[in-house]
Design an enzyme around this catalytic site. Sequence first.
Site, PDB file in Angstrom:
ATOM      1  N   TYR A  32       0.610  -1.135  -0.558  1.00 46.26           N
ATOM      2  CA  TYR A  32       0.117  -0.240   0.259  1.00 46.26           C
ATOM      3  C   TYR A  32       1.131   1.398  -0.132  1.00 46.26           C
ATOM      4  CZ  TYR A  32       0.577   1.334   5.320  1.00 46.26           C
ATOM      5  OH  TYR A  32       1.120   1.177   6.452  1.00 46.26           O
ATOM      6  N   ARG A  51       8.667   4.626  -4.499  1.00 45.43           N
ATOM      7  CA  ARG A  51       8.767   2.690  -3.454  1.00 45.43           C
ATOM      8  C   ARG A  51       7.430   2.381  -3.857  1.00 45.43           C
ATOM      9  NH1 ARG A  51       7.240   5.094   3.047  1.00 45.43           N
ATOM     10  NH2 ARG A  51       5.263   5.590   1.239  1.00 45.43           N
ATOM     11  N   ARG A 100      -8.061 -20.362  -2.412  1.00 44.92           N
ATOM     12  CA  ARG A 100      -7.150 -19.940  -1.004  1.00 44.92           C
ATOM     13  C   ARG A 100      -5.949 -21.230  -1.390  1.00 44.92           C
ATOM     14  NH1 ARG A 100      -5.344 -21.062   3.764  1.00 44.92           N
ATOM     15  NH2 ARG A 100      -4.669 -19.508   5.196  1.00 44.92           N
ATOM     16  N   HIS A 102      -1.719 -20.891  -0.827  1.00 46.19           N
ATOM     17  CA  HIS A 102      -0.651 -20.147  -0.189  1.00 46.19           C
ATOM     18  C   HIS A 102       0.162 -19.493  -0.923  1.00 46.19           C
ATOM     19  CE1 HIS A 102      -1.028 -21.373   4.089  1.00 46.19           C
ATOM     20  NE2 HIS A 102       0.122 -20.501   4.287  1.00 46.19           N
ATOM     21  N   LYS A 146       6.376  -1.893   1.899  1.00 40.33           N
ATOM     22  CA  LYS A 146       5.307  -0.917   2.212  1.00 40.33           C
ATOM     23  C   LYS A 146       4.108  -2.068   2.757  1.00 40.33           C
ATOM     24  CE  LYS A 146       3.187   3.361   3.360  1.00 40.33           C
ATOM     25  NZ  LYS A 146       3.287   2.960   4.424  1.00 40.33           N
ATOM     26  N   GLU A 178      11.816   2.387  14.869  1.00 42.74           N
ATOM     27  CA  GLU A 178      11.267   3.575  14.096  1.00 42.74           C
ATOM     28  C   GLU A 178      10.060   3.192  15.049  1.00 42.74           C
ATOM     29  OE1 GLU A 178       9.638   2.406   9.828  1.00 42.74           O
ATOM     30  OE2 GLU A 178      10.117   0.838   9.944  1.00 42.74           O
ATOM     31  N   LEU A 202      11.418   1.185   6.759  1.00 43.94           N
ATOM     32  CA  LEU A 202      10.156   1.550   6.231  1.00 43.94           C
ATOM     33  C   LEU A 202      11.373   3.144   5.368  1.00 43.94           C
ATOM     34  CD1 LEU A 202       7.891   1.405   4.293  1.00 43.94           C
ATOM     35  CD2 LEU A 202       6.977   3.664   5.009  1.00 43.94           C
TER      36      LEU A 202
HETATM   37  N1  PDD Z   1       2.746   4.906   7.673  1.00 47.15           N
HETATM   38  N2  PDD Z   1       7.197   4.040   8.994  1.00 47.15           N
HETATM   39  C1  PDD Z   1       6.139   3.004   8.782  1.00 47.15           C
HETATM   40  C2  PDD Z   1       5.907   1.586   9.599  1.00 47.15           C
HETATM   41  C3  PDD Z   1       5.839   3.192   8.354  1.00 47.15           C
HETATM   42  O1  PDD Z   1       3.661   2.667   8.706  1.00 47.15           O
HETATM   43  C4  PDD Z   1       4.950   4.343   8.033  1.00 47.15           C
HETATM   44  C5  PDD Z   1       4.273   5.474   7.433  1.00 47.15           C
HETATM   45  C6  PDD Z   1       6.332   5.502   8.097  1.00 47.15           C
HETATM   46  C7  PDD Z   1       6.322   6.715   7.266  1.00 47.15           C
HETATM   47  O2  PDD Z   1       6.319   7.287   5.843  1.00 47.15           O
HETATM   48  P1  PDD Z   1       6.191   7.798   5.574  1.00 47.15           P
HETATM   49  O3  PDD Z   1       6.420   9.051   5.766  1.00 47.15           O
HETATM   50  O4  PDD Z   1       6.197   7.505   3.919  1.00 47.15           O
HETATM   51  O5  PDD Z   1       4.558   8.196   5.045  1.00 47.15           O
HETATM   52  C8  PDD Z   1       7.327   4.782   8.414  1.00 47.15           C
HETATM   53  C9  PDD Z   1       1.545   5.098   7.020  1.00 47.15           C
HETATM   54  C10 PDD Z   1       1.466   6.678   7.527  1.00 47.15           C
HETATM   55  C11 PDD Z   1      -0.172   4.856   7.070  1.00 47.15           C
HETATM   56  O6  PDD Z   1       0.255   3.548   7.065  1.00 47.15           O
HETATM   57  O7  PDD Z   1      -0.612   5.017   7.213  1.00 47.15           O
END
Ligand code: PDD
Length: 284
Positions: A32, A51, A100, A102, A146, A178, A202
């Site tokens: 996403y 990304r 379904r 894997h 992501k 993070e 991320l």
């Molecule tokens: N989340 N790290 C994680 C684990 C995240 O889920 C996000 C963003 C970030 C920051 O990434 P960015 O600057 O590209 O938004 C770092 C989004 C906003 C969400 O899951 O809603």
Amino acid sequence: MQYNYLNGKFLYKNESKISTEDRGFNFADGIYEVIAFRKKNLLNYSRHINRLKCSLQSLKINSPFKNLSSLHFILKYLIEINHIENGFIYLQITRGSSERNHLYSPKLKSNLFISIFQTKNFSKYKKTGVKVITSNDIRWKRCDIKSISLLANVIGKQAAFRMKAYETWQKYKNYITEGTTSNAFIIKNKKIFTHKKNNYILGGVTRDAVIEIIKKKKIKLVEKKFSIDDAFGADEAFLTSTTVGILPVIKIDNKKVSNGKIGSLTKELMFDYEVYLEKQIKYE
Ligand code: PDD
């Protein structure tokens, strides 16, 4: 009435339905993006698209786009028909729908879903700063993708909420990786520290943009993991994400960061980041 976009069609929210055989539903097999827009202008767009491409390639999910430039039109149109000036795009691509199992066919047609939501007001947090708690990072070792598989992040974020904190900073072997929804930064002796971009975090779009600003200002940046003790001893701390931009962190595990007030360098970067975003807006 709110509109979504699903597999080639703009649909009313209550009409956009997906198969229970969607692999996103069964296996969290998808990726996403969350993209901000202001005055109907998509922000940090090329960073998000780069990304997105990386996430698709890493998981070998087929791209739903013949040409990625069509996505820009879809997003602009969705913003238009929803009559939202300032908000966020949620874009999800799953590997596709099939019985379904894997195992998957490499030929599977991916499912593309896009929704849109209004900006939430974070001005209070920006004025007061936020608290974060810490907990062990229990995620898999491909946090750079992501992926929609966010269970560990959900648990961490909910733990923060229970403790009246905004975020949980995750620790791997006593080093901060993070947040659950954001990247983590600390400042010590005018040097800014954040985890380097690798499979443990991320690579946030906001992180990258803020780093670009830091480098332009010739402030010393150290992209290296920092420990929980480094965080406790920091002069300033902040977090970044698309949804909040930069948020000052004033308490970590209930210990004040420095004097518990928002730091001056953090304030400066918050201002600079606003200018950076504002420059991306075209006024007609
Ligand atoms: N989340 N790290 C994680 C684990 C995240 O889920 C996000 C963003 C970030 C920051 O990434 P960015 O600057 O590209 O938004 C770092 C989004 C906003 C969400 O899951 O809603």
